[in-house]
Structures are given as C-alpha cells and as structure tokens.
Design a protein around this motif. Sequence first.
Motif, PDB file in Angstrom:
ATOM      1  N   GLN A 295      42.024  37.144  41.766  1.00 18.45           N
ATOM      2  CA  GLN A 295      42.366  38.534  42.363  1.00 18.45           C
ATOM      3  C   GLN A 295      41.745  39.613  41.826  1.00 18.45           C
ATOM      4  O   GLN A 295      41.557  40.682  43.255  1.00 18.45           O
ATOM      5  CB  GLN A 295      43.705  38.314  42.453  1.00 18.45           C
ATOM      6  N   GLU A 296      41.755  39.423  40.804  1.00 21.12           N
ATOM      7  CA  GLU A 296      41.440  41.407  40.430  1.00 21.12           C
ATOM      8  C   GLU A 296      39.669  41.490  40.650  1.00 21.12           C
ATOM      9  O   GLU A 296      39.422  42.285  41.351  1.00 21.12           O
ATOM     10  CB  GLU A 296      41.390  41.188  38.744  1.00 21.12           C
ATOM     11  N   ALA A 297      39.140  40.485  40.060  1.00 23.87           N
ATOM     12  CA  ALA A 297      37.770  40.115  40.748  1.00 23.87           C
ATOM     13  C   ALA A 297      37.047  40.169  42.086  1.00 23.87           C
ATOM     14  O   ALA A 297      35.645  41.024  42.762  1.00 23.87           O
ATOM     15  CB  ALA A 297      37.128  38.642  40.295  1.00 23.87           C
ATOM     16  N   PHE A 298      38.304  39.513  42.823  1.00 23.97           N
ATOM     17  CA  PHE A 298      37.875  39.799  44.298  1.00 23.97           C
ATOM     18  C   PHE A 298      38.328  41.361  45.103  1.00 23.97           C
ATOM     19  O   PHE A 298      37.519  41.313  45.783  1.00 23.97           O
ATOM     20  CB  PHE A 298      39.420  38.571  45.042  1.00 23.97           C
ATOM     21  N   LYS A 299      38.981  41.857  44.565  1.00 24.95           N
ATOM     22  CA  LYS A 299      39.717  42.787  45.028  1.00 24.95           C
ATOM     23  C   LYS A 299      37.201  43.862  44.843  1.00 24.95           C
ATOM     24  O   LYS A 299      37.333  44.648  46.168  1.00 24.95           O
ATOM     25  CB  LYS A 299      40.258  44.149  43.948  1.00 24.95           C
ATOM     26  N   THR A 300      36.806  43.536  43.845  1.00 23.00           N
ATOM     27  CA  THR A 300      35.822  44.654  43.317  1.00 23.00           C
ATOM     28  C   THR A 300      35.287  43.607  44.643  1.00 23.00           C
ATOM     29  O   THR A 300      33.952  43.673  44.873  1.00 23.00           O
ATOM     30  CB  THR A 300      35.246  44.249  42.784  1.00 23.00           C
ATOM     31  N   ALA A 301      34.417  42.342  43.984  1.00 26.96           N
ATOM     32  CA  ALA A 301      33.952  42.247  45.648  1.00 26.96           C
ATOM     33  C   ALA A 301      33.837  41.754  47.227  1.00 26.96           C
ATOM     34  O   ALA A 301      32.980  42.156  47.689  1.00 26.96           O
ATOM     35  CB  ALA A 301      34.149  40.233  45.406  1.00 26.96           C
ATOM     36  N   PHE A 302      35.174  42.016  47.493  1.00 23.76           N
ATOM     37  CA  PHE A 302      35.602  42.199  48.643  1.00 23.76           C
ATOM     38  C   PHE A 302      35.108  44.178  49.211  1.00 23.76           C
ATOM     39  O   PHE A 302      34.364  44.038  50.321  1.00 23.76           O
ATOM     40  CB  PHE A 302      36.968  42.487  49.221  1.00 23.76           C
ATOM     41  N   LYS A 303      35.714  44.717  48.030  1.00 23.72           N
ATOM     42  CA  LYS A 303      34.949  46.348  48.167  1.00 23.72           C
ATOM     43  C   LYS A 303      33.585  46.233  48.505  1.00 23.72           C
ATOM     44  O   LYS A 303      33.157  46.460  49.382  1.00 23.72           O
ATOM     45  CB  LYS A 303      34.876  47.602  47.207  1.00 23.72           C
ATOM     46  N   GLU A 304      32.885  45.398  47.943  1.00 30.81           N
ATOM     47  CA  GLU A 304      31.014  45.471  47.414  1.00 30.81           C
ATOM     48  C   GLU A 304      30.783  44.984  48.602  1.00 30.81           C
ATOM     49  O   GLU A 304      29.369  45.022  49.268  1.00 30.81           O
ATOM     50  CB  GLU A 304      30.921  44.746  46.179  1.00 30.81           C
ATOM     51  N   ASN A 305      31.270  44.018  48.765  1.00 32.91           N
ATOM     52  CA  ASN A 305      30.800  43.044  50.353  1.00 32.91           C
ATOM     53  C   ASN A 305      31.150  43.392  51.632  1.00 32.91           C
ATOM     54  O   ASN A 305      30.762  42.470  52.700  1.00 32.91           O
ATOM     55  CB  ASN A 305      30.780  41.920  49.752  1.00 32.91           C
ATOM     56  N   VAL A 306      32.763  43.620  51.837  1.00 29.45           N
ATOM     57  CA  VAL A 306      33.459  43.729  52.919  1.00 29.45           C
ATOM     58  C   VAL A 306      33.558  45.345  53.329  1.00 29.45           C
ATOM     59  O   VAL A 306      32.587  45.951  54.443  1.00 29.45           O
ATOM     60  CB  VAL A 306      34.687  42.727  53.412  1.00 29.45           C
ATOM     61  N   THR A 307      34.249  45.744  52.869  1.00 32.70           N
ATOM     62  CA  THR A 307      35.060  47.235  53.015  1.00 32.70           C
ATOM     63  C   THR A 307      33.643  47.933  53.330  1.00 32.70           C
ATOM     64  O   THR A 307      33.595  48.652  54.386  1.00 32.70           O
ATOM     65  CB  THR A 307      35.843  47.702  51.811  1.00 32.70           C
ATOM     66  N   ASP A 308      33.013  48.441  52.202  1.00 35.19           N
ATOM     67  CA  ASP A 308      31.504  49.564  52.026  1.00 35.19           C
ATOM     68  C   ASP A 308      30.348  49.242  52.854  1.00 35.19           C
ATOM     69  O   ASP A 308      29.550  50.029  52.742  1.00 35.19           O
ATOM     70  CB  ASP A 308      30.752  49.568  50.446  1.00 35.19           C
ATOM     71  N   LYS A 309      30.601  47.731  53.440  1.00 37.13           N
ATOM     72  CA  LYS A 309      29.443  47.510  54.240  1.00 37.13           C
ATOM     73  C   LYS A 309      29.706  48.315  55.863  1.00 37.13           C
ATOM     74  O   LYS A 309      29.042  47.466  56.418  1.00 37.13           O
ATOM     75  CB  LYS A 309      29.257  45.778  54.302  1.00 37.13           C
ATOM     76  N   SER A 310      31.196  47.911  56.247  1.00 35.02           N
ATOM     77  CA  SER A 310      31.712  48.042  57.423  1.00 35.02           C
ATOM     78  C   SER A 310      30.632  50.012  58.182  1.00 35.02           C
ATOM     79  O   SER A 310      31.054  50.604  57.352  1.00 35.02           O
ATOM     80  CB  SER A 310      32.948  48.200  57.402  1.00 35.02           C
TER      81      SER A 310
END
Length: 104
Positions: free
Chosen positions: A89-104
């Motif tokens: 879950q913690e690793a997901f937070k980073t992956a989501f931020k790098e690949n989804v949130t910051d891509k938008s």
Amino acid sequence: MDDQTRIELEAAAFRRLRQHLMEERTDVQNIDMMNLAGFCRNCLSRWYQEAANERGIDMTKEEGREIFYGMTMDEWKSKYQTDASPEKQEAFKTAFKENVTDKS
C-alpha cells in the motif's frame, strides 16, 4: 504498412492484453502491476474511457471499467482482489503519484 492495418494490429494486441489480464492472470493484483509497471487494469480502463471521451463519446469512469473488466468493479473485487500488505500500500502511493497524479 498502411495506417488501417497498423490500427487493426494495435487493436488486436490491446484485445489480447485485456484477455490475458482479465481471463488468464486474474491472480495478478492491480496493486502489484502498478508498483512494478506503473500501470494496472484501472489505468487501461481509464485510457479506454479517455479515448472515448476525446472522440465525443460520453463514458464515465465506472462505465469504462465495466467495459474493460467485463463486470462491475464490485464483482471484480469480490472475485479476484486480495488484501494488500501495508508495504504494498505504501509503495502504491508512490507509484500512483509518479504514474497517475503527476502525469495529469
């Protein structure tokens, strides 16, 4: 190769990827895909929805997911989703931020 053939081959590859993820590898969790590859089934369904919206087709996130998954998210989760460890879950937070949130 002409454009129409390229489009057809790309569509066939996408359908095969979808089949692989939805029928053959239901054991692979979305969180693991996101943590390792930076995308998951939800990303693919969102990209599908975004492509529809770009072409003037009204489609919600939920509708895109149901089309991609072949069932509702609630059905998918009850059939295939398992609990993720706190580390995942913690690793997901980073992956989501790098690949989804910051891509938008």
